[in-house]
Design a protein around this motif. Structure first.
Motif, PDB file in Angstrom:
ATOM      1  N   ASP A 253       4.064 -11.830 -16.412  1.00 44.56           N
ATOM      2  CA  ASP A 253       5.335 -11.351 -15.879  1.00 44.56           C
ATOM      3  C   ASP A 253       6.140 -12.558 -15.383  1.00 44.56           C
ATOM      4  O   ASP A 253       5.682 -13.290 -14.505  1.00 44.56           O
ATOM      5  N   PRO A 254       7.343 -12.812 -15.924  1.00 42.80           N
ATOM      6  CA  PRO A 254       8.107 -13.994 -15.494  1.00 42.80           C
ATOM      7  C   PRO A 254       8.480 -13.948 -14.014  1.00 42.80           C
ATOM      8  O   PRO A 254       8.698 -14.985 -13.384  1.00 42.80           O
ATOM      9  N   ARG A 255       8.544 -12.755 -13.452  1.00 43.86           N
ATOM     10  CA  ARG A 255       8.874 -12.639 -12.030  1.00 43.86           C
ATOM     11  C   ARG A 255       7.749 -13.177 -11.150  1.00 43.86           C
ATOM     12  O   ARG A 255       7.990 -13.649 -10.036  1.00 43.86           O
ATOM     13  N   ALA A 256       6.509 -13.118 -11.653  1.00 45.04           N
ATOM     14  CA  ALA A 256       5.382 -13.660 -10.890  1.00 45.04           C
ATOM     15  C   ALA A 256       5.541 -15.160 -10.689  1.00 45.04           C
ATOM     16  O   ALA A 256       5.332 -15.688  -9.587  1.00 45.04           O
ATOM     17  N   ASP A 257       5.930 -15.869 -11.746  1.00 49.71           N
ATOM     18  CA  ASP A 257       6.112 -17.315 -11.626  1.00 49.71           C
ATOM     19  C   ASP A 257       7.307 -17.659 -10.757  1.00 49.71           C
ATOM     20  O   ASP A 257       7.293 -18.658 -10.023  1.00 49.71           O
ATOM     21  N   ALA A 258       8.370 -16.842 -10.818  1.00 47.51           N
ATOM     22  CA  ALA A 258       9.535 -17.083  -9.965  1.00 47.51           C
ATOM     23  C   ALA A 258       9.154 -16.992  -8.492  1.00 47.51           C
ATOM     24  O   ALA A 258       9.568 -17.829  -7.671  1.00 47.51           O
ATOM     25  N   LEU A 259       8.349 -15.995  -8.138  1.00 48.67           N
ATOM     26  CA  LEU A 259       7.958 -15.817  -6.741  1.00 48.67           C
ATOM     27  C   LEU A 259       6.889 -16.821  -6.323  1.00 48.67           C
ATOM     28  O   LEU A 259       6.850 -17.251  -5.164  1.00 48.67           O
ATOM     29  N   LYS A 260       6.027 -17.201  -7.252  1.00 48.92           N
ATOM     30  CA  LYS A 260       5.054 -18.247  -6.948  1.00 48.92           C
ATOM     31  C   LYS A 260       5.774 -19.553  -6.614  1.00 48.92           C
ATOM     32  O   LYS A 260       5.407 -20.259  -5.672  1.00 48.92           O
ATOM     33  N   GLY A 261       6.836 -19.837  -7.376  1.00 45.41           N
ATOM     34  CA  GLY A 261       7.635 -21.022  -7.077  1.00 45.41           C
ATOM     35  C   GLY A 261       8.351 -20.921  -5.749  1.00 45.41           C
ATOM     36  O   GLY A 261       8.491 -21.915  -5.016  1.00 45.41           O
ATOM     37  N   ALA A 262       8.801 -19.718  -5.389  1.00 45.30           N
ATOM     38  CA  ALA A 262       9.505 -19.523  -4.119  1.00 45.30           C
ATOM     39  C   ALA A 262       8.583 -19.731  -2.920  1.00 45.30           C
ATOM     40  O   ALA A 262       9.050 -20.040  -1.817  1.00 45.30           O
ATOM     41  N   LEU A 263       7.297 -19.552  -3.122  1.00 48.78           N
ATOM     42  CA  LEU A 263       6.337 -19.752  -2.035  1.00 48.78           C
ATOM     43  C   LEU A 263       6.079 -21.231  -1.738  1.00 48.78           C
ATOM     44  O   LEU A 263       5.676 -21.585  -0.622  1.00 48.78           O
ATOM     45  N   LYS A 264       6.300 -22.088  -2.712  1.00 47.33           N
ATOM     46  CA  LYS A 264       5.909 -23.496  -2.563  1.00 47.33           C
ATOM     47  C   LYS A 264       6.544 -24.197  -1.363  1.00 47.33           C
ATOM     48  O   LYS A 264       5.855 -24.914  -0.625  1.00 47.33           O
TER      49      LYS A 264
END
Length: 362
Positions: A253-264
């Motif tokens: 899911d591309p949204r998973a990577d978007a939110l993973k990046g937002a956590l960094k």
């Protein structure tokens, strides 16, 4: 006939395109990764609403008007009596939104965008026996939500993280709640009615209720070393691994990577529980490995719920409020679809196939 309307095209839209085979989400011609990198909530709302209202929508103007509208709708919080406060947060939020007038104009849109952002933090504070915090009109939508939730100004990283979340989940094709919004809009009932219908669809556990159980799963796993064993036992019991697999996506899911990046940035600045993140990473790796081993014919990868849970937990939203936070972000998509349906579509009236008994001759 296809049960569940699988693969049935019910509308044409210019708002978003979900490519499940490629793992791509495009919102108004902009890929999700670029949108999250560059856009705020207000930017994304203006993008989605462009050309659908009775006046132009400009991000800076929207920010100013939304700030004033949050202050206006705060008056409705006084209607949150004890009975309403005992409801789940998303139900209480829906009840307060139901107090708002119906309409199709720009003021109605502003009111519906502002209302969930104000009502959810207020209800969460009331449920803890705390006084609701009044909105600050000068703040952005994301900054004000966090300020009303925690009674202090959020950090820059926290605001950016919530912005990224609200942008990421702003629209996602013709899902159940968005379809509900379009069905109501096709009757010309009004935008408030469309949003209420969408929230009612969203709260169902098969649609918007899964992020919270991701944290329940992490709590149950306990330690990184126990991840593989716990997940294996869960699959043996026939349980679903929360945060993995999606009805549409056949890849990650591309949204998973978007939110993973937002956590960094939150991780880098120590604003998140590092033990929780390490455990989540261990669970993710173990789950993907065991799913490939146990279900080689089914493409199951990380979905949006996994990192939604981690991000909203880091921002101090209680897990029972996750569906309500989702509604804050998705409301703009519901409104955009409702307006698109009202402007270009017809009354939605599918047929059914009768399979009951036939009348008998006398």
């Amino acid at each position: 006939m296809k049960n569940g309307l699988e693969d049935v095209v019910a509308a044409e839209t210019r708002l978003s395109d979900v490519d499940g085979e490629a793992g791509r989400l495009v919102i108004r011609g902009v890929s999700l990764d670029r949108l999250v990198e560059r856009a705020t909530y207000e930017d994304t709302a203006a993008l989605l609403l462009e050309g659908l209202l009775d006046r132009p929508v400009i991000a800076d103007d929207l920010k100013t008007r939304l700030g004033r509208m949050r202050a206006e709708v705060f008056a409705h919080v006084q209607a949150a009596d004890e009975a309403l406060q005992e409801l789940p947060p998303v139900d209480g939020m829906r009840a307060l939104i139901a107090r708002l007038p119906d309409g199709e104009d720009f003021e109605t849109v502003l009111r519906l965008l502002a209302a969930p952002a104000v009502f959810l933090p207020a209800l969460l504070r009331l449920q803890k026996g705390e006084t609701p915090v009044a909105p600050s009109p000068s703040l952005s939508q994301s900054a004000d939500i966090l300020a009303m939730l925690n009674a202090n100004l959020p950090s820059r990283e926290q605001v950016s993280a919530l912005d990224a979340y609200l942008v990421t989940i702003s629209d996602h094709g013709l899902n159940a709640s968005t379809f509900a919004s379009r069905v109501i809009a096709s009757t010309r009932a009004g935008l408030t009615s469309s949003v209420l219908a969408a929230i009612s669809a969203l709260k169902g556990p098969l649609h918007g209720g899964a992020p919270g159980p991701v944290l329940d799963m992490l709590d149950a796993v306990g330690t990184e070393a126990d991840a593989k064993t716990w997940l294996g036992h869960a699959l043996d019991r026939g349980e679903r691994l929360m945060g993995f697999g999606h009805r549409i996506y056949r890849v990650r899911d591309p949204r998973a990577d978007a939110l993973k990046g937002a956590l960094k940035p939150l991780i880098a600045t120590g604003q998140v529980d590092h033990d929780r993140i390490r455990l989540a990473e261990a669970v993710e790796q173990a789950a993907l490995a065991i799913l490939r081993e146990r279900k080689p014919d089914r493409p199951l990868d990380v979905n949006v719920e996994f990192y939604t849970a981690l991000l909203l937990d880091a921002l101090k939203f209680p897990r029972e409020a996750f569906t309500g936070v989702f509604a804050i972000g998705r409301t703009v998509g519901w409104i955009a679809h409702a307006r698109e349906q009202a402007l270009e579509g017809r009354l939605i009236r599918p047929r059914s196939v009768y399979v009951g008994p036939l009348p008998q001759a006398a």
